[in-house]
Design a protein around this motif. Structure first.
Motif, short mmCIF file in Angstrom:
data_model
loop_
_atom_site.label_atom_id
_atom_site.label_comp_id
_atom_site.label_asym_id
_atom_site.label_seq_id
_atom_site.Cartn_x
_atom_site.Cartn_y
_atom_site.Cartn_z
N GLU A 208 0.83 -1.21 0.00
CA GLU A 208 0.00 0.00 0.00
C GLU A 208 0.86 1.25 0.00
O GLU A 208 0.58 2.21 -0.74
N VAL A 209 1.90 1.27 0.81
CA VAL A 209 2.78 2.45 0.86
C VAL A 209 3.45 2.68 -0.48
O VAL A 209 3.57 3.83 -0.95
N ALA A 210 3.88 1.61 -1.15
CA ALA A 210 4.50 1.75 -2.48
C ALA A 210 3.51 2.33 -3.49
O ALA A 210 3.87 3.18 -4.32
N LEU A 211 2.26 1.89 -3.42
CA LEU A 211 1.26 2.43 -4.34
C LEU A 211 0.94 3.88 -4.02
O LEU A 211 0.73 4.70 -4.94
N TYR A 212 0.89 4.24 -2.75
CA TYR A 212 0.67 5.65 -2.39
C TYR A 212 1.84 6.51 -2.85
O TYR A 212 1.65 7.67 -3.27
N ASP A 213 3.06 5.98 -2.79
CA ASP A 213 4.22 6.72 -3.31
C ASP A 213 4.08 6.96 -4.81
O ASP A 213 4.41 8.05 -5.31
N ALA A 214 3.60 5.95 -5.53
CA ALA A 214 3.39 6.12 -6.97
C ALA A 214 2.32 7.18 -7.25
O ALA A 214 2.45 7.98 -8.20
N ILE A 215 1.28 7.22 -6.43
CA ILE A 215 0.23 8.24 -6.62
C ILE A 215 0.80 9.63 -6.38
O ILE A 215 0.52 10.57 -7.14
N LEU A 216 1.60 9.78 -5.33
CA LEU A 216 2.19 11.10 -5.04
C LEU A 216 3.16 11.52 -6.14
O LEU A 216 3.25 12.71 -6.49
N SER B 241 -0.96 6.79 7.56
CA SER B 241 -1.75 5.88 8.39
C SER B 241 -1.38 4.42 8.13
O SER B 241 -1.38 3.60 9.06
N SER B 242 -1.03 4.08 6.89
CA SER B 242 -0.58 2.70 6.61
C SER B 242 0.74 2.40 7.33
O SER B 242 0.93 1.31 7.87
N ILE B 243 1.65 3.38 7.33
CA ILE B 243 2.91 3.18 8.05
C ILE B 243 2.64 3.06 9.55
O ILE B 243 3.27 2.25 10.25
N ALA B 244 1.68 3.85 10.06
CA ALA B 244 1.35 3.77 11.49
C ALA B 244 0.81 2.39 11.85
O ALA B 244 1.14 1.85 12.92
N ARG B 245 0.00 1.82 10.98
CA ARG B 245 -0.54 0.49 11.27
C ARG B 245 0.56 -0.56 11.29
O ARG B 245 0.50 -1.53 12.07
N SER B 246 1.56 -0.40 10.42
CA SER B 246 2.67 -1.36 10.45
C SER B 246 3.44 -1.26 11.76
O SER B 246 3.87 -2.26 12.33
N HIS B 247 3.63 -0.02 12.30
CA HIS B 247 4.30 0.12 13.60
C HIS B 247 3.44 -0.46 14.71
O HIS B 247 3.98 -1.02 15.68
N ALA B 248 2.12 -0.31 14.58
CA ALA B 248 1.24 -0.87 15.60
C ALA B 248 1.34 -2.39 15.62
O ALA B 248 1.31 -3.02 16.69
#
Length: 562
Positions: free
Chosen positions: A370-378, A413-420
């Motif tokens: 998900e984070v990789a796809l959000y990076d592509a969107i940005l 928020s996706s990164i936060a969930r991974s830390h959680a």
């Protein structure tokens, strides 16, 4: 015989060699070997060879390679001379130009001889072999006409090659036929049409139909109509992809005409692909986006090619035609980026729909995707800001920044969930708080009305943003409670929560707040505060003692400092 495939494979080898003169030598060696194998070698070096007959081709089709290799050798010689002229313009003498024309004429002569032999019934050749030989010979005739600057003759010659290769490629899928069209025939037709000052709104297929010499080549016309009855018919207005159906494009209230026929056709194909996407049921599948993205990519490529051609012609960016192309470039790129963002959003949704009963390792892997796809969107949003005319539009730039903050909130928020999942609740609290800050700055800047249907990939409504804000606010409150519980259970009593220089402060610190400081400074000399009276009396007593000491001094004491 597969004439086009054989010639294409030989020219591919020539490209690997990188030298037309080396290809010419290679053709000479192959020609000598083939003559020796067929028993047609001549002991006398400069003696004329025995002419070929249709019966020779019927007995052994390898005899056709003799004429093909001879034509290719002459063509390679001409291309070698042209490369020398381009490297050294001083060598472009009249004799060199005449030599180039004679080489193209020789190539056309032998290729046309092959076509005449194959056209007879004794050769037992198929109609496909005859058509390929006709297109092959016409291409050399077109090259010769271009060197002579006879543009109409060049158009007639290349029109034959264009229609023959188009009909054959429609019946048989061949990479060699497609490359002959895209690399040799189509650019030559476009160049000759430019020299004749034909309207740019005419596409290459229309030019080929108009300049095909039907009255001079009736036998060839009959063979083509056997394969395609409507080969010379003009397209009807009811066809789905009619050239020139898209006559203008609009961007942020500004309209520009589409003068290039190729761009108009590609835009029409893109609109057709969009309509097909919206008509299907499985719009949530990533495969459904492929046809639309391919159509818009073709439109982008056609626009880029048109801009490069205008720049090569010396057209300045300030001219109206170039401005129209720049606006078209912005429109097609923006549409393609929006569809790309839409596909990435669908991929993220598919990842989120996966079963929740998974081990933490798999969940963290999905969050990384998900984070990789959000990076592509940005990154796609960053590409939009670099398009012509976008940076000057403040309202549109503000809207793009707001949408970028929305996707940054989702990414954080996706990164936060991974830390959680890893048990780092402090980091998760800090990241959820940062995501909440991103979405809070987005809400006032989002548009109230949704964008156009073709731009649904970047559609971010205030309802979605408000729902995300409420969700993140709940996550922040939840993890604040969890962090406070961890603090009470495991941390020392005097410890404080401090994440990355105060991103999150919990519990909040007590800070002094100034109350009318200017008023208190002015009133200091006029208000007697408790405890300050004794200090003032001591200061007055010291001042009186100093004055009395000065009065006791006489004239001599004041003079001598006593």
């Amino acid at each position: 015989m597969n004439i086009t495939t054989a010639i294409h494979s030989q020219r591919v080898e020539a490209r690997l060699i990188g030298d037309s003169n080396a290809y010419r030598s290679q053709c000479s060696r192959r020609l000598a070997t083939l003559r020796k194998r067929l028993g047609r070698s001549n002991p006398k070096r400069y003696a004329a060879h025995a002419p070929l007959t249709p019966e020779n081709l019927a007995q052994d089709p390898s005899h056709a390679q003799l004429l093909l290799l001879t034509s290719e050798r002459a063509w390679a010689h001409a291309m070698h001379l042209k490369s020398l002229m381009s490297e050294d313009p001083t060598s472009a003498s009249g004799a060199t130009k005449r030599h180039i024309i004679s080489r193209f004429h020789k190539a056309h002569k032998h290729a046309n001889e092959l076509f005449e032999l194959l056209s007879t019934a004794e050769s037992k050749a198929t109609s496909t072999d005859c058509l390929e030989a006709a297109a092959y010979a016409s291409s050399f005739q077109g090259f010769e006409a271009i060197e002579k600057e006879r543009w109409e003759m060049a158009l007639q010659a290349f029109a034959i090659s264009r229609i023959v290769y188009s009909v054959l490629s429609a019946n048989v899928k061949s990479e060699a036929l497609q490359e002959q069209l895209t690399e040799i025939v189509d650019p030559s037709i476009r160049f000759s049409a430019y020299k004749l000052q034909l309207p740019r709104s005419m596409d290459i297929a229309t030019i080929a139909r108009q300049y095909f010499p039907r009255d001079k080549r009736p036998r060839l016309v009959a063979e083509l109509e056997k394969l395609d009855v409507h080969v010379f018919a003009e397209p009807m207005d009811t066809d789905a992809t009619v050239a020139g159906t898209v006559t203008s494009v609009t961007w942020r209230g500004r309209t520009a005409p589409v003068e290039e026929a190729d761009i108009s056709v590609q835009l029409s194909d893109a609109q057709t692909a969009e309509a097909a996407y919206y008509s299907q049921d499985q719009q949530g599948s990533t495969d459904a986006f492929d046809a639309v993205l391919l159509a818009w990519q073709n439109a982008v490529d056609s626009t880029r090619k048109a801009i490069d051609e205008r720049q090569a012609e010396g057209m300045s960016m300030a001219e109206q035609k170039m401005q129209n192309l720049q606006l078209t470039w912005t429109v097609v790129n923006y549409s393609m980026i929006c569809w790309r963002v839409g596909r990435n959003s669908v991929m993220i949704s598919n990842i989120m729909r996966r079963p929740k009963k998974e081990v933490s390792g798999k969940k963290i892997g999905h969050l990384k995707e998900e984070v990789a796809l959000y990076d592509a969107i940005l990154q796609s949003l960053e590409q939009i800001t670099n398009l012509p005319g976008v940076a000057a539009d403040e309202a549109f730039t503000t809207e793009l920044n707001a949408k970028g903050s929305f996707f940054r909130a989702l990414r954080t928020s996706s990164i936060a969930r991974s830390h959680a999942l890893l048990g780092n609740r402090r980091n998760a609290l800090a990241l959820f708080h940062r995501a909440h800050q991103h979405i809070s700055s987005t809400l006032p800047l989002l548009p109230t009305q949704p964008p156009e249907p073709s731009h649904r990939g970047l559609e971010v409504s205030q309802t979605d943003a408000r729902a995300l804000q409420e969700q993140l606010a709940g996550e922040v409150a939840r993890y604040r409670a969890l962090v406070e519980m961890d603090k009470a259970l495991t941390w020392p009593a005097d410890s404080k929560v401090d994440f990355e220089k105060g991103i999150v402060q919990w519990p909040p610190k007590v800070q002094p707040v100034p109350v009318k400081p200017l008023f208190l400074d002015i009133a200091w000399n006029f208000i007697e505060y408790p405890g300050t009276g004794t200090v003032k009396k001591q200061e007055q007593q010291q001042a009186e003692n100093v004055a009395a000491a000065e009065e006791k001094k006489g004239l001599l004491g004041r003079l001598w400092g006593r």
